[in-house]
Structures are given as structure tokens and as C-alpha cells.
Motif scaffolding. Structure first.
Motif, PDB file in Angstrom:
ATOM      1  N   ALA A 326       0.825  -1.209   0.000  1.00 57.64           N
ATOM      2  CA  ALA A 326       0.000   0.000   0.000  1.00 57.64           C
ATOM      3  C   ALA A 326       0.856   1.255   0.000  1.00 57.64           C
ATOM      4  CB  ALA A 326      -0.931  -0.010   1.210  1.00 57.64           C
ATOM      5  N   PHE A 327       1.901   1.251   0.802  1.00 54.50           N
ATOM      6  CA  PHE A 327       2.779   2.424   0.844  1.00 54.50           C
ATOM      7  C   PHE A 327       3.520   2.613  -0.482  1.00 54.50           C
ATOM      8  CE2 PHE A 327       2.401   2.613   5.533  1.00 54.50           C
ATOM      9  CZ  PHE A 327       2.214   3.975   5.648  1.00 54.50           C
ATOM     10  N   TYR A 328       3.907   1.518  -1.133  1.00 60.31           N
ATOM     11  CA  TYR A 328       4.537   1.642  -2.443  1.00 60.31           C
ATOM     12  C   TYR A 328       3.635   2.414  -3.402  1.00 60.31           C
ATOM     13  CZ  TYR A 328       8.413  -1.631  -1.574  1.00 60.31           C
ATOM     14  OH  TYR A 328       9.549  -2.233  -1.109  1.00 60.31           O
ATOM     15  N   LYS A 329       2.330   2.091  -3.355  1.00 59.87           N
ATOM     16  CA  LYS A 329       1.388   2.776  -4.237  1.00 59.87           C
ATOM     17  C   LYS A 329       1.290   4.260  -3.896  1.00 59.87           C
ATOM     18  CE  LYS A 329      -1.471  -1.151  -5.505  1.00 59.87           C
ATOM     19  NZ  LYS A 329      -2.832  -1.665  -5.663  1.00 59.87           N
ATOM     20  N   LEU A 330       1.239   4.568  -2.595  1.00 54.78           N
ATOM     21  CA  LEU A 330       1.172   5.973  -2.187  1.00 54.78           C
ATOM     22  C   LEU A 330       2.419   6.736  -2.608  1.00 54.78           C
ATOM     23  CD1 LEU A 330      -0.395   5.660   1.382  1.00 54.78           C
ATOM     24  CD2 LEU A 330      -1.488   6.569  -0.662  1.00 54.78           C
ATOM     25  N   TYR A 331       3.585   6.099  -2.429  1.00 54.92           N
ATOM     26  CA  TYR A 331       4.818   6.753  -2.835  1.00 54.92           C
ATOM     27  C   TYR A 331       4.832   7.019  -4.340  1.00 54.92           C
ATOM     28  CZ  TYR A 331       7.291   6.280   1.628  1.00 54.92           C
ATOM     29  OH  TYR A 331       7.686   6.404   2.931  1.00 54.92           O
ATOM     30  N   ARG A 332       4.370   6.050  -5.120  1.00 59.76           N
ATOM     31  CA  ARG A 332       4.376   6.234  -6.570  1.00 59.76           C
ATOM     32  C   ARG A 332       3.499   7.416  -6.972  1.00 59.76           C
ATOM     33  NH1 ARG A 332       4.389   0.519  -6.845  1.00 59.76           N
ATOM     34  NH2 ARG A 332       2.142   0.425  -7.221  1.00 59.76           N
ATOM     35  N   ILE A 333       2.350   7.548  -6.321  1.00 54.56           N
ATOM     36  CA  ILE A 333       1.437   8.662  -6.628  1.00 54.56           C
ATOM     37  C   ILE A 333       2.095   9.994  -6.313  1.00 54.56           C
ATOM     38  CG2 ILE A 333      -0.736   9.760  -5.969  1.00 54.56           C
ATOM     39  CD1 ILE A 333      -1.756   6.841  -5.389  1.00 54.56           C
ATOM     40  N   VAL A 334       2.695  10.095  -5.123  1.00 56.78           N
ATOM     41  CA  VAL A 334       3.298  11.360  -4.693  1.00 56.78           C
ATOM     42  C   VAL A 334       4.570  11.669  -5.480  1.00 56.78           C
ATOM     43  CG1 VAL A 334       4.336  12.560  -2.737  1.00 56.78           C
ATOM     44  CG2 VAL A 334       2.279  11.200  -2.407  1.00 56.78           C
ATOM     45  N   LEU A 335       5.367  10.639  -5.749  1.00 56.23           N
ATOM     46  CA  LEU A 335       6.595  10.870  -6.511  1.00 56.23           C
ATOM     47  C   LEU A 335       6.287  11.284  -7.942  1.00 56.23           C
ATOM     48  CD1 LEU A 335       8.773   7.948  -5.149  1.00 56.23           C
ATOM     49  CD2 LEU A 335       9.321  10.375  -4.970  1.00 56.23           C
ATOM     50  N   LYS A 336       5.186  10.798  -8.492  1.00 54.01           N
ATOM     51  CA  LYS A 336       4.786  11.238  -9.819  1.00 54.01           C
ATOM     52  C   LYS A 336       4.501  12.738  -9.809  1.00 54.01           C
ATOM     53  CE  LYS A 336       1.427  10.458 -13.517  1.00 54.01           C
ATOM     54  NZ  LYS A 336       0.220   9.696 -13.938  1.00 54.01           N
TER      55      LYS A 336
END
Length: 521
Positions: A326-336
């Protein structure tokens, strides 16, 4: 994924890594550097990393005083004590009104600053004697942002890749010869710290692309009150009044670029831990295993999150696997989102040109342009209508910007451009255009006021001609830091006994995060 293939996506998802974070990975542990980049919020381009208050105050004092002191010492008008007193007297009102330093701060930290200035004065004498520095050819920049932004989307491995931002304490430029000296103040005790060496050699690697030659120096105050200057690039011989030492640290550039590439890969691409281990064997950097419960991991503030983040799937509980996903997904969204901000960090395709820059006061610059146009609504004139916009100011006569097209640059100023302060007048077949840029916050006084002093001392310098103003933005870290803080808290507090109120808070945060798996699938 192969690292070279990962780097090919840089043009679509750029990121700048602080020089100190790269140095941490090269000198100590790649995992810790990566977690510092994430947990500490991938610091912004303007504040690459924080310092203790006393260190920040000393650095601020030195930044405000140095331009005035430099020219006073170079022309031999005064001794150091007189130059310091005159510099503070000329700057005090502006610093107290517009900056983040008070007169009581100055009195409290003056002695420490004076110790560093004694080292600086000794080095300046050496530069006069051996590198031809004089009042006429010397430019002094303090707290100047230095950026290396790779311009190629298809890179040959990581040999040309260094996405870096840093704020060197002092850059001295011999405008005639192109030689550059970089000085870094170190308020911590001198312990032959490899991190310091890598940090300065990373700056040197970038500056070598714009200078004819670059030397880098570390200035330390010893516990006994001694003054020490460490050169990382050449022997200095005897320098009166201070202890000087040469340390041959070798060419660190390849390792620096490898670490920067790897940190980028760990941020954006899967399968990079295995690559990191292989590269560590090749380049001699380390990735400590916190599960062994040995030093240095037992003393690391990232130990718990490191265990969880870099664990094999089989080493985690099912709920931890789901949480990490779940955190990987959140990081990907924010890093984008952060990558989109870096794409627009400085919009070079929208830059406007001015002939000349002057200061109206410590926090306002006035810009002048002459335009050959018959129609006041022509494209040549209308492009100066930027709106209320964050802008970066460059001098194309500044050696630090001669490779701007290659992604190596150092803005002179950062501020706010406002259309309602643009004035247009006609003189025969020419239009005269004037515009203003204002400092946006006391946070940036430590960058503005030294340039203001430089202008007062050298108003006819060529660096105030041939000006380019580019719209841009300040990449922010709020979302990334928030996510990293929540993740760190959940991982840390699930390992220890906590009171019921805190347990309820942590459980609630965990449930919110886990819900993102379904929401963003």
C-alpha cells in the motif's frame, strides 16, 4: 529491472538528490541514504537539508558578512577585525529588518564566526599569492544553489548521470582565469569524515564542467580553539596563523555518480536492491543488514523501517506485506507529482532577457530591457507578461551558468515577478521596458542580501548584465514527508508497547493506508 533502463525514464520522472544524501550513501550506507531521502522528505531544491540551530546561525552570519570582508581583505584596506566590524555595521539594519538573524544572535555566535573568518582570511592570502585573486577579478557567492540536471533521456549507463542539488557555503570565482575555490564551513568536530569529502567532491565534479580548475576546502574549528583548513585537491604549504593539511582523497566521481544513479533507481524502479548489492561489491560502498542486530545498525534511527522496507517477502507477516504494498502505491502517486514539479522546476523555454539588473533596495531588483518593436502588443513585448510568477534570475555573464543548456546552472536570485510593476516607454523606434522582482520570504534573505552587498561593492560588474529571467516553481515535499512519517510511525510503534490512545491512532492510520490498495488498484 536493469539500472540503465531505469535511468532512461529520467526525462519523464526527474528528481534532484541533495549532495549530502549522495555523500551519505557513498561514505556510509546506501540504505540509510535512501531512507533519509524518503523519510526526511526528499528535501526541496531550496532547503536540501537542515542543520542544528547554532550551526545555521553561524552559517548565516558568515554568508551575510563574507562579500564585504572579502573585498576589504583583498584590497588591504583593513585587518580582519576592522573588516568584520565594518561589514556588520553596513548590514545590520537590513539583516534585522529582512532576514532571520537578530543583533543578539550575532553577538552570541560572533566568536565562532570569527574563528572561521580567520581561516578564510588565511586562505584568501594564499589565493591572492598563487591564484591571482584581486579586488578587480574576484566574485564571491555565498549560499548559492548549484544544480546538475541530466538533459538526456537515454543515458549510457550511469556514467553521465548525476541528478544533484546542493548549496555550497562559499564559491570564489576568479572571473579572469576561470579558477574556482569552494569552501565549506564545518561546525562539527573534525573526524576525517568521509561524508564531508564526498559532499565537496560532488560539488567539484559539477563545477569542473564550468571552471578551468577547481579546488575545494574544509574549514574546521578544533575543540582547543585551533583553526584548521583541509584541502582535498592540492598541497597548500605553510599558511600563517592556521593549521593546514592536504588529504589526497582521490577521484571520487565514479562512485558519486553510481550512488546517485542507485538512489534514483531505488526511488522509482523495482528490483534495485539486488543491483545495489552487486554495485556495492564493484564500487566498495555498503548496505548494512539491520536484521543482524550489530553496529552500526543498532544505533541507526532508521533501523525499524529499514528492516521492514528491505525485507524479503518471506520475512514479513502477511499484514506487513500488504502494508508495504500500500505504501509503495502511495509513494508512486506522490513521486509522480514531485516529478511533475521538477519538470517545471525552471521553465527555460519561457525565459525572458534583460540587458541590466540593479537593486532598488535589499529585497527588490529592477530589470531593464531595450526592445526593437513598432507595436507595443508585439510578441517580443508580450512575452514579458508573465503574471504574478515565481522566477529564477540568471546572469549569462556568470561563469557558473556557461553550461546552462547542459543542465548545469546556479541561479543568482529567486523571487516574485509581478506584471503590474512592468513599465513600458517608447524612445524613437525602441521600447524601454522595466520590471521588478521581489524577495518572497525572510527565508531567502541569506541568498538575497549577499548579492545586494556584492552589487553595492561592484555595481559595474559584468554579472549584472545579460540577465535571463525564467519562470519556475519550488518543488515541495509536504505529501511525501507526510506519507513517510506515517509509515515510519506505524512500523516503529507496532514493535513496542504503547498506550491505548496511541495504539488506536496507529491502528486507524494503518487501516486508512490499507484501504488505498483497493481504491487505487
Amino acid at each position: 529491472m536493469d539500472l540503465s533502463r531505469c535511468l532512461e525514464g529520467f526525462s519523464q520522472r526527474p528528481l534532484l538528490i541533495p549532495a549530502k544524501t549522495i555523500a551519505l550513501g557513498a561514505s556510509f550506507c546506501v540504505k540509510k541514504a535512501f531512507l533519509s531521502l524518503m523519510v526526511d522528505g526528499a528535501p526541496s531544491s531550496h532547503v536540501p537539508y537542515s542543520q542544528p540551530l547554532h550551526a545555521q546561525r553561524v552559517h548565516d552570519i558568515l554568508s551575510y558578512l563574507l562579500p564585504h570582508i572579502t573585498y576589504s581583505l583583498l584590497d588591504g584596506r583593513q585587518d580582519l577585525k576592522g573588516a568584520v566590524n565594518e561589514a556588520w555595521a553596513s548590514m545590520r539594519d537590513a539583516v534585522e529588518q529582512y532576514g532571520n538573524l537578530t543583533a543578539s544572535d550575532y553577538e552570541k555566535y560572533r566568536d565562532a564566526a570569527l574563528g572561521f573568518l580567520q581561516i578564510y582570511a588565511a586562505l584568501l592570502r594564499w589565493l591572492q599569492r598563487y591564484k591571482g585573486f584581486s579586488p578587480d577579478n574576484t566574485l564571491v557567492y555565498t549560499e548559492r544553489m548549484l544544480v546538475s540536471m541530466p538533459q538526456k533521456s537515454l543515458l549510457e549507463g550511469y556514467t553521465d548521470f548525476l541528478p544533484m542539488v546542493g548549496i555550497p557555503d562559499v564559491i570564489l570565482v576568479n572571473a579572469r582565469s576561470g579558477y574556482v575555490a569552494l569552501i565549506d564551513w564545518k561546525t562539527s568536530l573534525e573526524q576525517r569524515n568521509q561524508l564531508h569529502y564526498y559532499q565537496l567532491m560532488a560539488y567539484r565534479y559539477v563545477l569542473q564542467k564550468v571552471a578551468t580548475d577547481v579546488d575545494v576546502f574544509l574549514a574546521y574549528l578544533t575543540p582547543s580553539g585551533g583553526k584548521k583548513l583541509v584541502s582535498l585537491t592540492r598541497p597548500l604549504g605553510d599558511i600563517s596563523g592556521i593549521e593546514a593539511e592536504y588529504r589526497d582523497v582521490g577521484d571520487m566521481a565514479e562512485k558519486i555518480k553510481a550512488i546517485a544513479s542507485l538512489l534514483y533507481g531505488l526511488t522509482f524502479c523495482k528490483g534495485m536492491l539486488k543491483v545495489a548489492v552487486e554495485m556495492g561489491n564493484q564500487y566498495g560502498f555498503r548496505l548494512f543488514n539491520p536484521r543482524k542486530e550489530k553496529r552500526p545498525c543498532i544505533n541507526c534511527n532508521y533501523r525499524d523501517v529499514c528492516k521492514y522496507r528491505f525485507a524479503k517477502k518471506s520475512e514479513l507477516k502477511p499484514e506487513e506485506v500488504k502494508l508495504r504494498s500500500a505504501f509503495y502505491k502511495l509513494y508512486r502517486i506522490v513521486l509522480k507529482k514531485k516529478s511533475e514539479e521538477y519538470k517545471q522546476f525552471i521553465e527555460f523555454e519561457k525565459c525572458i532577457k534583460f540587458d541590466r539588473l540593479t537593486f532598488d533596495g535589499p529585497t527588490t531588483v529592477r530589470l531593464f530591457a531595450s526592445l526593437n518593436a513598432r507595436d507595443p502588443l508585439s510578441n517580443d513585448i508580450m512575452k514579458y507578461s508573465l503574471g504574478k510568477k515565481t522566477v529564477y534570475v540568471f546572469s549569462m555573464n556568470d561563469r557558473l551558468n556557461i553550461k546552462l543548456d547542459d543542465g548545469i546552472y546556479s541561479p543568482m536570485l529567486f523571487g516574485r515577478y509581478e506584471d503590474d510593476e512592468v513599465e513600458l516607454t517608447r524612445d524613437m523606434n525602441q521600447y524601454k521596458l522595466e520590471a521588478k522582482i521581489r524577495m518572497v520570504s525572510p527565508t531567502f534573505a541569506v541568498r538575497w542580501l549577499p548579492i545586494y552587498v556584492l552589487y553595492r561593492l561592484k555595481p559595474n560588474s559584468e554579472i549584472f548584465n545579460n540577465i535571463v529571467v525564467c519562470p519556475g516553481r519550488v518543488p515541495m515535499n509536504i505529501e511525501l514527508k507526510a506519507i513517510a512519517t506515517v509509515e515510519n510511525a506505524i512500523v516503529k510503534y507496532q514493535q513496542v508497547n504503547i498506550d491505548e490512545n496511541l495504539k488506536w491512532t496507529v491502528d486507524t492510520l494503518r487501516k486508512i493506508v490499507l484501504s488505498t490498495i483497493d481504491e487505487y488498484d
